[in-house]
Scaffold this active site. Structure first.
Site, PDB file in Angstrom:
ATOM      1  N   SER A 262       0.843  -1.203   0.000  1.00 51.22           N
ATOM      2  CA  SER A 262       0.000   0.000   0.000  1.00 51.22           C
ATOM      3  C   SER A 262       0.873   1.245   0.000  1.00 51.22           C
ATOM      4  CB  SER A 262      -0.870   0.034   1.261  1.00 51.22           C
ATOM      5  OG  SER A 262      -0.071   0.436   2.371  1.00 51.22           O
ATOM      6  N   ASP A 263       0.326   2.332  -0.523  1.00 54.62           N
ATOM      7  CA  ASP A 263       1.009   3.587  -0.280  1.00 54.62           C
ATOM      8  C   ASP A 263       0.816   3.888   1.203  1.00 54.62           C
ATOM      9  OD1 ASP A 263       1.308   6.662  -2.197  1.00 54.62           O
ATOM     10  OD2 ASP A 263       2.292   5.972  -0.385  1.00 54.62           O
ATOM     11  N   TRP A 264       1.618   4.751   1.723  1.00 50.12           N
ATOM     12  CA  TRP A 264       1.639   5.010   3.177  1.00 50.12           C
ATOM     13  C   TRP A 264       0.377   5.766   3.593  1.00 50.12           C
ATOM     14  CZ3 TRP A 264       5.196   2.316   1.332  1.00 50.12           C
ATOM     15  CH2 TRP A 264       6.248   1.787   2.077  1.00 50.12           C
ATOM     16  N   GLY A 265      -0.537   5.000   4.175  1.00 57.40           N
ATOM     17  CA  GLY A 265      -1.819   5.600   4.530  1.00 57.40           C
ATOM     18  C   GLY A 265      -2.871   5.332   3.480  1.00 57.40           C
ATOM     19  N   GLY A 266      -2.592   4.416   2.575  1.00 58.65           N
ATOM     20  CA  GLY A 266      -3.546   4.146   1.503  1.00 58.65           C
ATOM     21  C   GLY A 266      -4.530   3.046   1.817  1.00 58.65           C
TER      22      GLY A 266
END
Ligand code: GLC
Length: 742
Positions: A262-266
């Site tokens: 995941s993207d960071w916070g996605g």
């Protein structure tokens, strides 16, 4: 051999096996899938849960009990990010993590040189391996749809064919070091404004023809070991757990065997993360830049909540086992890969690579009366103007910001190159960003300036009057809104009043060279008034040397634009269609953004709508000249299962050696659907001595002629007439030949 000896050798064999009794998963000579299955069979459910989510800002757990190491990720696409604290975005203050900053990926794309792309990936992979990193969070291949997008500098331009061909060698060079590429941001992350809330609406034909091909090439040709889900939404589902994009297309149609990170916070919810194809949850409750809930790791969506669901019998472990397999595969390919070597860092080879890629990616846009290269200096005066000549550019821009061991600034590079040949003076010209601090990295530069704008211009003009050459170095600077993550530009124009400075200098000195440092197209209202225009990128540690190499002619420029420079923002498809930044829903934070321009992105729009750009996709001048002979085809017709070979003779008709990027575009002269006027289907960079001729050949197959039929969900190459164009730029066709697809 007597019986005793036979028994002895048999016993030895068994004991050797017993000693070697190394479990299969630890045996690096064992087949990968056997290692994965063996490790999986030894792990508990809790251990499987532990490896599918973060344990710190940039790492996820291994299996300590089994001696399986944790996985370390690092930004970014242009260099290895400095160490941050375990659970803070704050700089950890290490003193062994200053790196080489390589040129931004727009520059690499602008080289159109696949060998340089491999050199780039190899060099960066060595730095990451040396730093003990397993996953490099890059390269990015989101398509350049609007010149306002804050992160275009991290990507490879507006054309899926160019981006796809240029990303593959980078991945291969990188992964040879046992460092995984994490190709990003999959997919449709084409602007930064509302990046967590934009729900992209795009028809399937546009999705398959424009926004997926570079990712598909990265996976199927590059063999990428991981891919990063984007923040935005598609079909109302976040890309980090999007069933169509991750399960149907990536893992289904493309057969991706790597890990989706995941993207960071996605990541936004457990159910979707578990069933829609996410394999590693990173950075939840952070925004990927500075905010974050501390030590939330056990409460991550794919941590305790998931484990509780399994314990309560609400879900089986099929999905968990698939995720764990993909993470184990990633660990065996990286942290437990014995063939990756030990890397290297800050080596002269890496600096040389950065310098060469920078110089070969610089694009000479205009050169009136061959003003460049600088010559007949005879101890004259060269005036350098502009803040970008003295400002560090390896910092800023968001997560790709770096802490470098060294950075040669443009003024330094130019001064060093002209030592003993000319006197170099400097004038500030304008003031942009004097902060000196980026993501916690301080540059130590003090760019404070007290003179008002008018005085800065007056001083620059006064100094320009008696200069033999004036070199203005400006552009954007990776500050928020000026080519930076999590922000888009508000308009096409240069900031900080640079246009006034350039116009004032042009009025007093015709030998004005504008060096534009940016990762995006900018408006150039003064383009007709200046002598030369050079598109320099965020060039990294060797910026000043790369720029000086081209300005002095030490390197003959050979870069070509990977995206169009429009005259006005409204000339760009997305903006002409009012398809940016979308419309906010009344009852939620979501912005719906419909890609109404469809497949007409970049030059596809300008060619088809007959809009004249300022500088075209594929444009780039040289200090020598090239002549193209007639393009020929090896047959009149292409059969459905055949290939055709096109040949283009190219001659260096100038007096110095140079490289030319020969481009092949194809027109479908008669199609049952609307198709762009022409599309890039081949390119080759040839190096020619003065007077030398080479035959450039292109092999084209029916697949290259196809468009994507959304209803049939397949690629269709319709029989009929096509035309192949040999071109020096998308607006500079040198010769064409028609042929028929039977
Ligand atoms: C950022 C970026 C992503 C980066 C990640 C870790 O928000 O979107 O490209 O790799 O978070 O810093």
């Amino acid at each position: 051999m007597n019986v005793r000896n036979i028994l002895m050798s048999a016993a030895m064999a068994v004991s050797t096996a017993a000693i070697a009794g190394t479990p299969v998963y630890l045996d690096s000579s064992a087949p990968l899938e056997k290692r994965v299955e063996d490790a999986l069979s030894r792990m508990t459910t809790h251990e499987k849960i532990r490896i599918i989510h973060a344990q710190s800002k940039f790492s996820s757990a291994g299996v300590p009990r089994l001696g399986i190491p944790e996985l370390w990720c690092t930004d970014g696409p242009h260099g290895v990010r400095p160490e941050v604290f375990w659970d803070k975005w704050k700089q950890a203050g290490w003193t062994n993590d200053s790196c080489v900053a390589f040129p931004a990926l727009t520059c690499l794309a602008a080289t159109w040189d696949k060998d340089l792309s491999h050199l780039y990936g190899k060099s960066l992979g060595e730095e990451a391996r040396f730093r003990g990193k397993d996953v490099l969070l890059g390269p990015g291949v989101n398509i350049y749809r609007t010149p306002l997008n804050g992160r275009n500098f991290e990507y490879m331009g507006e054309d899926p064919y160019l981006a796809g061909k240029m990303v593959v060698p980078y991945i291969q060079g990188l992964q040879k070091n046992g460092v995984a590429a994490c190709v990003k941001h999959f997919a449709l992350n084409n602007n930064e404004v509302n990046r967590h809330y934009t729900n992209v609406k795009v028809d399937d034909r546009t999705l398959y023809e424009i926004y997926l091909p570079a990712f598909k090439a990265a996976v199927n040709e590059g063999g990428a070991w991981s891919i990063m889900g984007a923040y935005c939404l598609y079909q109302d589902k976040h890309l980090c757990h999007n069933p169509r994009m991750l399960n149907d297309i990536l893992k289904g149609e493309w057969g991706f065997d790597g890990a989706v990170i995941s993207d960071w916070g996605g990541t936004h919810n457990t159910g979707e993360a578990v069933t829609n194809g996410l394999d590693l949850e990173m950075g939840s409750w952070t925004n990927g830049l500075h905010a974050g809930a501390s030590n939330a790791y056990d409460n991550y969506y794919m941590a305790k909540p998931y484990e509780d669901m399994i314990a309560a019998g609400k879900i089986g472990t099929k999905e968990l086992d698939d995720k764990a397999r993909r993470i184990l595969r990633l660990i065996f390919r990286t942290a437990m890969n014995n063939e990756g070597g030990f890397g290297s860092m800050n080596s002269e080879e890496h600096y040389a690579a950065a310098r060469r890629i920078g110089a070969d990616g610089i694009v000479l846009l205009k050169n009136r009366k061959n003003l460049l290269p600088l010559r007949n200096l005879a101890n004259g005066k060269v005036l350098v103007v502009g803040e970008n000549a003295i400002k560090m550019m390896t910092v800023g821009g968001g997560s790709s910001s770096l802490k470098v061991q060294r950075e040669v600034l443009p003024l330094d590079g130019i001064t060093a190159a002209l030592a003993g040949k000319a006197r170099v003076e400097y004038q500030r010209g304008y003031v942009g960003d004097v902060s000196g601090e980026y993501n916690g990295v301080t540059t130590g530069q003090n760019l404070a300036e007290s003179r008002p704008a008018e005085k800065l211009i007056a001083d620059a003009v006064a100094a320009a009057k008696d200069a033999d050459y004036v070199i203005f170095v400006g552009g954007l600077n990776k500050q928020s809104g000026q080519d930076c993550e999590d922000s888009d530009r508000k308009g096409l124009g240069l900031p900080y009043g640079q246009d006034d400075v350039i116009s004032a200098l042009a009025a007093v000195n015709p030998n004005l060279i504008v060096v534009n440092v940016s990762g995006n197209a900018v408006a150039m209202p003064w383009a007709d008034k200046v002598g030369a225009i050079v598109q320099a990128w965020f060039l990294g540690s060797e910026a000043g040397n790369s720029i000086a190499d081209v300005l002095t002619g030490k390197v003959n420029p050979s870069g070509k634009l990977p995206f169009t420079f429009p005259r006005r923002l409204e000339d760009v498809g997305a903006h002409a269609m009012g398809a940016y930044p979308g419309t906010k829903r009344a009852d939620s934070d979501i912005w719906d953004l419909s890609y109404d321009e469809g497949v007409l992105v970049g030059y596809r729009w300008f060619d088809t709508k007959k809009v004249k750009p300022l500088f075209a996709f594929g444009h780039g001048l040289s200090y020598t000249t090239f002549e193209y002979g007639k393009i020929t085809a090896d047959s009149k017709d292409m059969t459905a299962d055949g290939k055709m070979t096109f040949t283009v003779p190219v001659t260096n008709t100038g007096s110095i050696a140079g490289a030319e990027v020969v481009q092949l575009y194809i027109t479908d002269n008669k199609a049952s659907v609307m198709r762009p006027a022409k599309e890039l289907k081949g390119f080759d960079k040839v190096f020619l001595q003065p007077g030398e001729t080479k035959n450039v050949t292109f092999s084209v197959s029916p697949e290259d002629l196809a468009y994507f039929d959304a209803d049939k969900h397949e690629w269709i190459a319709e029989p009929g007439k096509f035309t192949a164009h040999a071109a020096a730029a998308s607006d500079d066709i040198r010769s064409s030949v028609s042929f028929t697809l039977k």
